[in-house]
Design an enzyme around this catalytic site. Structure first.
Site, PDB file in Angstrom:
ATOM      1  N   HIS A 267      13.003  -2.482   2.405  1.00 20.34           N
ATOM      2  CA  HIS A 267      12.309  -1.405   2.506  1.00 20.34           C
ATOM      3  C   HIS A 267      13.165  -0.058   2.112  1.00 20.34           C
ATOM      4  O   HIS A 267      14.496  -0.272   2.332  1.00 20.34           O
ATOM      5  CB  HIS A 267      12.064  -1.052   4.315  1.00 20.34           C
ATOM      6  CG  HIS A 267      10.817  -2.099   4.520  1.00 20.34           C
ATOM      7  ND1 HIS A 267       9.483  -1.913   4.678  1.00 20.34           N
ATOM      8  CD2 HIS A 267      11.243  -3.325   5.297  1.00 20.34           C
ATOM      9  CE1 HIS A 267       9.041  -2.942   4.959  1.00 20.34           C
ATOM     10  NE2 HIS A 267       9.814  -3.553   5.569  1.00 20.34           N
TER      11      HIS A 267
ATOM     12  N   PRO B 137       0.816  -1.266   0.041  1.00 17.13           N
ATOM     13  CA  PRO B 137      -0.161   0.093  -0.119  1.00 17.13           C
ATOM     14  C   PRO B 137       0.733   1.458  -0.144  1.00 17.13           C
ATOM     15  O   PRO B 137       1.798   1.435   0.559  1.00 17.13           O
ATOM     16  CB  PRO B 137      -0.985  -0.015   1.193  1.00 17.13           C
ATOM     17  CG  PRO B 137      -0.196  -1.099   1.991  1.00 17.13           C
ATOM     18  CD  PRO B 137       0.609  -2.056   1.251  1.00 17.13           C
ATOM     19  N   ASN B 138       0.164   2.074  -0.766  1.00 15.82           N
ATOM     20  CA  ASN B 138       0.908   3.806  -0.902  1.00 15.82           C
ATOM     21  C   ASN B 138       2.032   3.627  -1.678  1.00 15.82           C
ATOM     22  O   ASN B 138       2.653   5.053  -1.976  1.00 15.82           O
ATOM     23  CB  ASN B 138       0.941   4.316   0.522  1.00 15.82           C
ATOM     24  CG  ASN B 138      -0.166   4.189   1.441  1.00 15.82           C
ATOM     25  OD1 ASN B 138      -1.369   4.761   0.741  1.00 15.82           O
ATOM     26  ND2 ASN B 138      -0.192   3.545   2.534  1.00 15.82           N
TER      27      ASN B 138
ATOM     28  N   ARG C 189       5.184  10.747  -2.812  1.00 20.23           N
ATOM     29  CA  ARG C 189       5.159  10.715  -1.278  1.00 20.23           C
ATOM     30  C   ARG C 189       6.240  10.841  -0.598  1.00 20.23           C
ATOM     31  O   ARG C 189       7.123  10.240  -0.727  1.00 20.23           O
ATOM     32  CB  ARG C 189       4.501   9.299  -1.112  1.00 20.23           C
ATOM     33  CG  ARG C 189       4.301   8.535   0.138  1.00 20.23           C
ATOM     34  CD  ARG C 189       4.057   7.455   0.281  1.00 20.23           C
ATOM     35  NE  ARG C 189       4.173   6.832   1.746  1.00 20.23           N
ATOM     36  CZ  ARG C 189       4.320   5.672   2.215  1.00 20.23           C
ATOM     37  NH1 ARG C 189       4.622   4.545   1.353  1.00 20.23           N
ATOM     38  NH2 ARG C 189       4.170   5.255   3.455  1.00 20.23           N
TER      39      ARG C 189
ATOM     40  N   ASN D 120       8.023  -5.478  -1.113  1.00 25.43           N
ATOM     41  CA  ASN D 120       8.024  -4.329  -0.273  1.00 25.43           C
ATOM     42  C   ASN D 120       6.817  -4.169   0.205  1.00 25.43           C
ATOM     43  O   ASN D 120       5.650  -3.828  -0.489  1.00 25.43           O
ATOM     44  CB  ASN D 120       8.625  -2.935  -0.808  1.00 25.43           C
ATOM     45  CG  ASN D 120       8.470  -1.874   0.113  1.00 25.43           C
ATOM     46  OD1 ASN D 120       8.027  -1.869   1.129  1.00 25.43           O
ATOM     47  ND2 ASN D 120       9.209  -0.551  -0.420  1.00 25.43           N
TER      48      ASN D 120
ATOM     49  N   TYR E   7      11.505   8.568   1.032  1.00 24.80           N
ATOM     50  CA  TYR E   7      11.520   7.725  -0.051  1.00 24.80           C
ATOM     51  C   TYR E   7      12.291   8.226  -1.323  1.00 24.80           C
ATOM     52  O   TYR E   7      12.152   7.306  -2.263  1.00 24.80           O
ATOM     53  CB  TYR E   7      10.105   7.585  -0.197  1.00 24.80           C
ATOM     54  CG  TYR E   7       9.627   6.725   0.867  1.00 24.80           C
ATOM     55  CD1 TYR E   7      10.146   5.545   1.581  1.00 24.80           C
ATOM     56  CD2 TYR E   7       8.074   7.299   1.404  1.00 24.80           C
ATOM     57  CE1 TYR E   7       9.369   5.201   2.603  1.00 24.80           C
ATOM     58  CE2 TYR E   7       7.728   7.090   2.353  1.00 24.80           C
ATOM     59  CZ  TYR E   7       8.135   5.895   3.310  1.00 24.80           C
ATOM     60  OH  TYR E   7       7.555   5.339   4.385  1.00 24.80           O
TER      61      TYR E   7
ATOM     62  N   ARG F  21      13.183   5.092  12.250  1.00 22.18           N
ATOM     63  CA  ARG F  21      11.958   5.724  12.185  1.00 22.18           C
ATOM     64  C   ARG F  21      11.232   5.468  13.488  1.00 22.18           C
ATOM     65  O   ARG F  21      11.444   5.109  14.502  1.00 22.18           O
ATOM     66  CB  ARG F  21      11.074   5.583  10.997  1.00 22.18           C
ATOM     67  CG  ARG F  21      12.066   5.946   9.768  1.00 22.18           C
ATOM     68  CD  ARG F  21      11.277   5.706   8.461  1.00 22.18           C
ATOM     69  NE  ARG F  21      10.209   6.524   8.202  1.00 22.18           N
ATOM     70  CZ  ARG F  21       9.304   6.152   7.251  1.00 22.18           C
ATOM     71  NH1 ARG F  21       9.448   5.181   6.612  1.00 22.18           N
ATOM     72  NH2 ARG F  21       8.116   6.848   7.088  1.00 22.18           N
TER      73      ARG F  21
ATOM     74  N   ALA G  92       3.422  -0.695   4.799  1.00 20.47           N
ATOM     75  CA  ALA G  92       2.990  -0.931   6.223  1.00 20.47           C
ATOM     76  C   ALA G  92       2.620  -2.091   6.768  1.00 20.47           C
ATOM     77  O   ALA G  92       2.441  -2.542   7.794  1.00 20.47           O
ATOM     78  CB  ALA G  92       1.919   0.271   6.643  1.00 20.47           C
TER      79      ALA G  92
ATOM     80  N   GLU H 251      12.392  -9.249   1.710  1.00 18.59           N
ATOM     81  CA  GLU H 251      11.875  -8.249   1.998  1.00 18.59           C
ATOM     82  C   GLU H 251      12.564  -6.946   1.967  1.00 18.59           C
ATOM     83  O   GLU H 251      14.002  -7.149   2.230  1.00 18.59           O
ATOM     84  CB  GLU H 251      11.267  -8.113   3.405  1.00 18.59           C
ATOM     85  CG  GLU H 251      10.564  -7.064   4.091  1.00 18.59           C
ATOM     86  CD  GLU H 251      10.041  -7.409   5.414  1.00 18.59           C
ATOM     87  OE1 GLU H 251       9.919  -8.517   5.977  1.00 18.59           O
ATOM     88  OE2 GLU H 251       9.541  -6.369   6.258  1.00 18.59           O
TER      89      GLU H 251
HETATM   90  C1  DQA Z   1       8.555   1.251   3.663  1.00 20.78           C
HETATM   91  C2  DQA Z   1       8.590   1.503   5.060  1.00 20.78           C
HETATM   92  C3  DQA Z   1       7.165   1.143   5.664  1.00 20.78           C
HETATM   93  O1  DQA Z   1       7.054   1.443   7.204  1.00 20.78           O
HETATM   94  C4  DQA Z   1       6.120   2.336   5.070  1.00 20.78           C
HETATM   95  O2  DQA Z   1       4.954   2.031   5.844  1.00 20.78           O
HETATM   96  C5  DQA Z   1       6.028   2.258   3.762  1.00 20.78           C
HETATM   97  C6  DQA Z   1       7.269   2.077   2.884  1.00 20.78           C
HETATM   98  C7  DQA Z   1       9.673   1.474   2.888  1.00 20.78           C
HETATM   99  O3  DQA Z   1       9.806   1.032   1.629  1.00 20.78           O
HETATM  100  O4  DQA Z   1      10.670   2.233   3.594  1.00 20.78           O
HETATM  101  O5  DQA Z   1       5.147   2.360   3.060  1.00 20.78           O
HETATM  102  O6  DQA Z   1       7.947   0.031   3.189  1.00 20.78           O
END
Ligand code: DQA
Length: 154
Positions: A107, A18-19, A26, A81, A31, A114, A84, A105
């Site tokens: 990020h 998501p997102n 964003r 990835n 990022y 953070r 959240a 995985e």
């Molecule tokens: C993320 C880190 C997560 O905590 C966050 O919710 C994201 C992006 C990252 O790529 O750093 O959506 O996965």
């Protein structure tokens, strides 16, 4: 035909949660400004250099992500990835655990630098590897890592 020539070309699922469709606009301080399309192109190109096909997908919906992990059962690996969902989706964790496919995985941000709620990943214990904090360069590491795992060399 030699055995080497007959070896199937590995396929890897590059899956975003998501997102992450909003990457580029964003929170650039966390990022960067690279878009999801840029990342998908970069990973696909690296895959081609390494002799692998990369299949790209993104969803904002937990169940869709679960089904995409299931659909990767026939693939060589998953670069995930989870956004959240890393921090609380037991369903996505169970999907990764259920498929016999190496998963890395990733990020983009250093989640450990953070908020505390980002420090825990429920997926990491069932993944083969975990990368955080290298920005979009982390995807190169993740793809190389998952292909090494798929080849049984790591
Ligand atoms: C993320 C880190 C997560 O905590 C966050 O919710 C994201 C992006 C990252 O790529 O750093 O959506 O996965």
């Amino acid at each position: 035909m030699s055995a080497a020539a007959a070896a199937p070309r590995p396929a890897v699922l590059l899956l975003h949660g998501p997102n992450l469709n909003l990457l580029g606009e964003r929170d650039p301080a966390q990022y960067g400004t690279t878009t999801l399309a840029d990342i998908e192109k970069r990973v696909t190109n690296l895959g081609a250099d390494l002799g692998a096909d990369v299949v790209c997908a993104q969803s904002n919906h937990e169940g869709v992500l679960v089904e995409q992990v299931h659909a990767a059962r026939s693939m060589a690996g998953i670069v995930l990835n989870p956004g959240a969902f890393a921090h609380y989706s037991i369903a996505l964790r169970d999907a990764v655990d259920a498929v016999d496919v190496p998963c890395v995985e990733i990020h983009i941000s250093n989640v450990h630098a953070r908020e505390e709620f980002r420090h825990r990943s429920v997926i990491a214990p069932v993944a083969q590897g975990y990368i955080s904090g290298f920005g979009v360069d982390g995807y190169d590491l993740a793809l190389r890592g998952v292909l090494l795992r798929a080849a049984g060399t790591r």
